[in-house]
Scaffold this active site. Structure first.
Site, PDB file in Angstrom:
ATOM      1  N   ASP A 298       0.818  -1.223   0.000  1.00 11.36           N
ATOM      2  CA  ASP A 298       0.000   0.000   0.000  1.00 11.36           C
ATOM      3  C   ASP A 298       0.846   1.265   0.000  1.00 11.36           C
ATOM      4  O   ASP A 298       0.404   2.299  -0.512  1.00 11.36           O
ATOM      5  CB  ASP A 298      -1.034   0.000   1.139  1.00 11.36           C
ATOM      6  CG  ASP A 298      -0.426  -0.116   2.524  1.00 11.36           C
ATOM      7  OD1 ASP A 298       0.794  -0.276   2.626  1.00 11.36           O
ATOM      8  OD2 ASP A 298      -1.193  -0.053   3.499  1.00 11.36           O
TER       9      ASP A 298
HETATM   10  C1  LAN Z   1       3.385  -0.744  10.373  1.00  6.00           C
HETATM   11  C2  LAN Z   1       3.629   0.596   9.814  1.00  6.00           C
HETATM   12  C3  LAN Z   1       3.076   0.818   8.432  1.00  6.00           C
HETATM   13  C4  LAN Z   1       1.830  -0.002   8.173  1.00  6.00           C
HETATM   14  C5  LAN Z   1       0.961   0.500   6.986  1.00  6.00           C
HETATM   15  C6  LAN Z   1       1.754   0.696   5.704  1.00  6.00           C
HETATM   16  C7  LAN Z   1       0.325   1.830   7.359  1.00  6.00           C
HETATM   17  C8  LAN Z   1      -0.165  -0.504   6.770  1.00  6.00           C
HETATM   18  O1  LAN Z   1      -1.074  -0.030   5.807  1.00  6.00           O
HETATM   19  C9  LAN Z   1       0.356  -1.884   6.527  1.00  6.00           C
HETATM   20  C10 LAN Z   1       1.114  -2.379   7.765  1.00  6.00           C
HETATM   21  C11 LAN Z   1       2.292  -1.471   8.177  1.00  6.00           C
HETATM   22  C12 LAN Z   1       3.435  -1.784   7.249  1.00  6.00           C
HETATM   23  C13 LAN Z   1       2.771  -1.741   9.597  1.00  6.00           C
HETATM   24  C14 LAN Z   1       2.693  -3.120  10.156  1.00  6.00           C
HETATM   25  C15 LAN Z   1       3.022  -3.293  11.659  1.00  6.00           C
HETATM   26  C16 LAN Z   1       4.155  -2.397  12.104  1.00  6.00           C
HETATM   27  C17 LAN Z   1       5.376  -2.735  11.289  1.00  6.00           C
HETATM   28  C18 LAN Z   1       3.682  -0.941  11.841  1.00  6.00           C
HETATM   29  C19 LAN Z   1       2.414  -0.569  12.566  1.00  6.00           C
HETATM   30  C20 LAN Z   1       4.804  -0.151  12.480  1.00  6.00           C
HETATM   31  C21 LAN Z   1       5.173  -0.962  13.761  1.00  6.00           C
HETATM   32  C22 LAN Z   1       4.548  -2.366  13.605  1.00  6.00           C
HETATM   33  C23 LAN Z   1       5.529  -3.458  14.131  1.00  6.00           C
HETATM   34  C24 LAN Z   1       4.890  -4.821  14.004  1.00  6.00           C
HETATM   35  C25 LAN Z   1       5.931  -3.136  15.567  1.00  6.00           C
HETATM   36  C26 LAN Z   1       6.792  -4.170  16.245  1.00  6.00           C
HETATM   37  C27 LAN Z   1       5.956  -5.157  16.939  1.00  6.00           C
HETATM   38  C28 LAN Z   1       5.758  -6.424  16.540  1.00  6.00           C
HETATM   39  C29 LAN Z   1       4.511  -7.133  16.932  1.00  6.00           C
HETATM   40  C30 LAN Z   1       6.733  -7.203  15.709  1.00  6.00           C
END
Ligand code: LAN
Length: 642
Positions: free
Chosen positions: A375
């Protein structure tokens, strides 16, 4: 609108991006401080003071700390933040720490913590490895074809468990200090020597058990426990080597930024143990400060190295909707940022490292981060295609075509799109989720947000290149959106709070895909939103919606929620309705004299439980909603409508 545009212009970075606070989770700073401690290091004085101030500020009234700054207390984050304050030099008889102990001791202290907390404590020597569910590195040596090979896990999950497996295999443990000995006495409701570690494996406090451990998981843990007792040393050595090689691969692909904050710290610790003072450790230490966030409340560790690309792509779309003539300079700087952050090649030894080809994609933060996302690519592509007719787009056509290829390569068999990769593992893997505190971390499955963004981007591309072979992908994507509507007319968002976010994506995706006003799916969505509008014309949703999987209002209206609801209604053909009119009036009245909307609760979320702050949303979405409301045709993506 003019004032909101000025705010965006004023807050743009020199490189053309918007770079803001991406904080919220309260389990990340402890991992950072603990990681440094294991490496025999400590944050510098200014960072230390900032971390202390932030933790003090976010201690809950009951004495504990939540999973994030808005959540009720968990044992996981309370024990970890207690330890963090102690490692940063606070005395055990500090009143804040006494209150924390009063909260966590009756809940078992570390024994009641969610599993990741136990792991970090084991690393510090504050918990025994015998008390952990085993995470043997040998899993990486299993045949790749098995449905539970670690390469099939969601990339964030597998990248956390990769260094955990190595550290577990090593029984890595901080050098003993008097402080650690004191902590072992403070943390437990019984003498450390008397803890039954085997029994501790299966223990978790009610506050931390969001995803209950299934019978399947318990059975797998028993099998892994037996393996751990009888494992072959030679195989362990090979598995450790293989893990280290994959860790090296991740570091190379991301310039040692790493996919996220946790594997960033754990990989650094791995190298500290595997090659003390080697070049890998140095490279890691150099990138660590990227994750630090200075806020008015102090210093914290961000959820990602930034959210720059994502915020910039949305800011461009809102600004263009609001009339590009007044924002040409801002847009032209943003266009330069979009151009500079596209990933132009696949990651090194991609197949060896289980990486999907990256060429053409855009990441969430910066190109150096090295992990493009479906995305993020779609939103950046939409932004570039909006900039094109204004003469501001700087990304050449072949590179836009590569972005389209990247998007197409990620479509799932169910017609939807996941985040970083195609869905690799079966859905039943979710039953083996060992994290306790998160849901939906095991497989990268199709999401309404990613699917809508990709469908819209492909439609925009076809608008510019009518012969592009993207029709089937679009149709399948639109079908996915239709199929995932809930009986109440809404869609559940996964990465924003929650039904308003999901519904905004779904409705704009469907409308872009040619679904017309009056279509039953849109009518049901409109009804759903109207049912949740408040007396004063606003909408309000809190992260509790995601946790409980039903709409939960906050005490006041939220500008971001209201904007998503309005953008959905207008896209569904309700631009002139009473609900829309009242929502727009509320939004306008809520704006400050300087063009901003007052702070409100976090609108971002992950894995259904943890809130995270999207700093730009309050500057982008209200502007976008007002911009569309001001148009004759209340269309969200006027140039692309299919
Ligand atoms: C994110 C940040 C970006 C986000 C979007 C692009 C907004 C979304 O549309 C798809 C999923 C994604 C890439 C996403 C997935 C989960 C993340 C990576 C986070 C919210 C930022 C932090 C989170 C991550 C998993 C935090 C660490 C914790 C764990 C459970 C591994």
């Amino acid at each position: 609108m003019q004032r909101a545009r000025d705010v965006l212009a004023r807050t743009q970075e020199a490189d053309g991006s918007w770079k803001g606070d991406y904080s919220g989770p309260l389990f990340l700073s402890p991992v950072y401080v603990a990681g440094l401690y294991v490496m025999g290091r400590a944050p510098d004085t200014r960072t230390r003071e900032g971390l202390l101030a932030y933790l003090r500020h976010h201690q809950n009234a009951d004495g504990g700390w939540g999973l994030d700054v808005e959540s009720p207390s968990l044992v996981f984050t309370t024990v970890l933040n207690y330890v963090t304050l102690r490692l940063l030099g606070i005395d055990a008889d500090d009143p804040g720490l006494l209150r924390a102990r009063d909260w966590f001791l009756p809940r078992g202290g570390p024994l009641g913590s969610g599993s990741w907390g136990k792991f970090i404590l084991a690393l510090l020597g504050l918990y025994e490895y015998d008390g952990l569910a085993p995470t043997p590195p040998e899993l990486w040596l299993l045949p790749r074809a098995l449905p539970f090979h670690p390469s099939r896990l969601w990339c964030h999950c597998r990248m956390v468990y990769l260094p955990m497996g190595w550290l577990y295999g090593r029984r890595a443990r901080a050098t003993e200090t008097p402080l650690l000995a004191a902590l072992r006495r403070e943390l437990y409701p019984l003498p450390y020597e008397d803890v039954d570690w085997k029994a501790a494996r299966n223990r978790v406090a009610a506050t931390d058990a969001y995803t209950p451990r299934s019978a399947w998981l318990r059975a797998v843990n028993r099998v892994l426990g037996i393996h751990e007792r009888f494992h072959s040393r030679r195989l362990r050595a090979r598995a450790m080597e293989e893990s280290l090689e994959l860790i090296r691969g991740e570091d190379e692909a991301t310039h040692s930024i790493c996919i996220g904050p946790i594997n960033k710290v754990l990989n650094a610790v791995v190298w500290h143990i595997a090659r003390p003072d080697g070049p890998e450790v140095r490279a890691h230490l150099e990138q660590l400060p990227d994750y630090l966030q200075r806020t008015t409340e102090g210093v914290t560790f961000n959820g990602y190295n930034s959210s720059q690309l994502w915020d910039t792509a949305f800011a461009v779309q809102a600004l263009v909707a609001s009339g590009d003539a007044q924002a040409r300079d801002t847009l032209s700087r943003a266009a330069r940022f979009l151009e500079s952050e596209q990933v132009l090649e696949d990651s090194p030894r991609a197949a060896r490292n289980y990486r999907h080809p990256s060429r053409g994609g855009w990441p969430f933060s910066t190109r150096a981060h090295g992990w493009p996302i479906s995305d993020c690519t779609a939103e950046a592509l939409k932004a570039c295609l909006l900039l094109e007719p204004l003469g501001l787009n700087r990304v050449p056509r072949e590179r836009l075509a590569q972005a389209v290829e990247f998007i197409l390569s990620l479509q799932n068999r169910d017609g939807g799109w996941a985040t970083y990769e195609r869905m690799r593992g079966p859905r039943w893997l979710e039953r083996l989720n060992p994290s306790d505190v998160f849901a939906g971390i095991m497989v990268d499955a199709s999401y309404v947000e990613c699917t809508s963004a990709c469908v819209q981007a492909l439609i925009a591309w076809r608008g510019a290149h009518p012969s592009a072979p993207v029709g089937r992908a679009i149709t399948r994507g639109v079908d996915f959106l239709r199929r995932t509507q809930r009986p109440d007319g809404s869609w559940e968002g996964a990465w924003g709070v929650c039904f308003s976010y999901g519904t905004w994506f779904a409705v704009t995706g469907l409308v872009a895909g040619g679904v017309r006003a009056g279509d039953p799916a849109l009518r049901r969505a409109v009804r759903f939103l109207e049912d949740h509008q408040r007396e004063d014309g606003s909408w309000s949703e809190t992260v509790q919606s995601c946790r409980e999987r039903r709409w939960v209002d906050g005490p006041t209206g939220h500008a971001v929620t209201t904007s998503w609801a309005l953008l959905s209604l207008m896209a569904a053909g309700e631009g002139e309705s009473e609900a829309t009119r009242r929502g727009v009036s509320w939004l306008r009245a809520r704006q400050d004299g300087d063009g901003r909307w007052p702070p409100e609760p976090r609108a971002g979320v992950f894995n259904r439980t943890c809130a995270i702050h999207y700093d730009a949303y309050l500057r982008v979405f209200p502007l976008w909603a007002l911009a569309v409301a001001g148009r004759e045709e209340h269309r969200v993506l006027a140039p692309f409508q299919g």
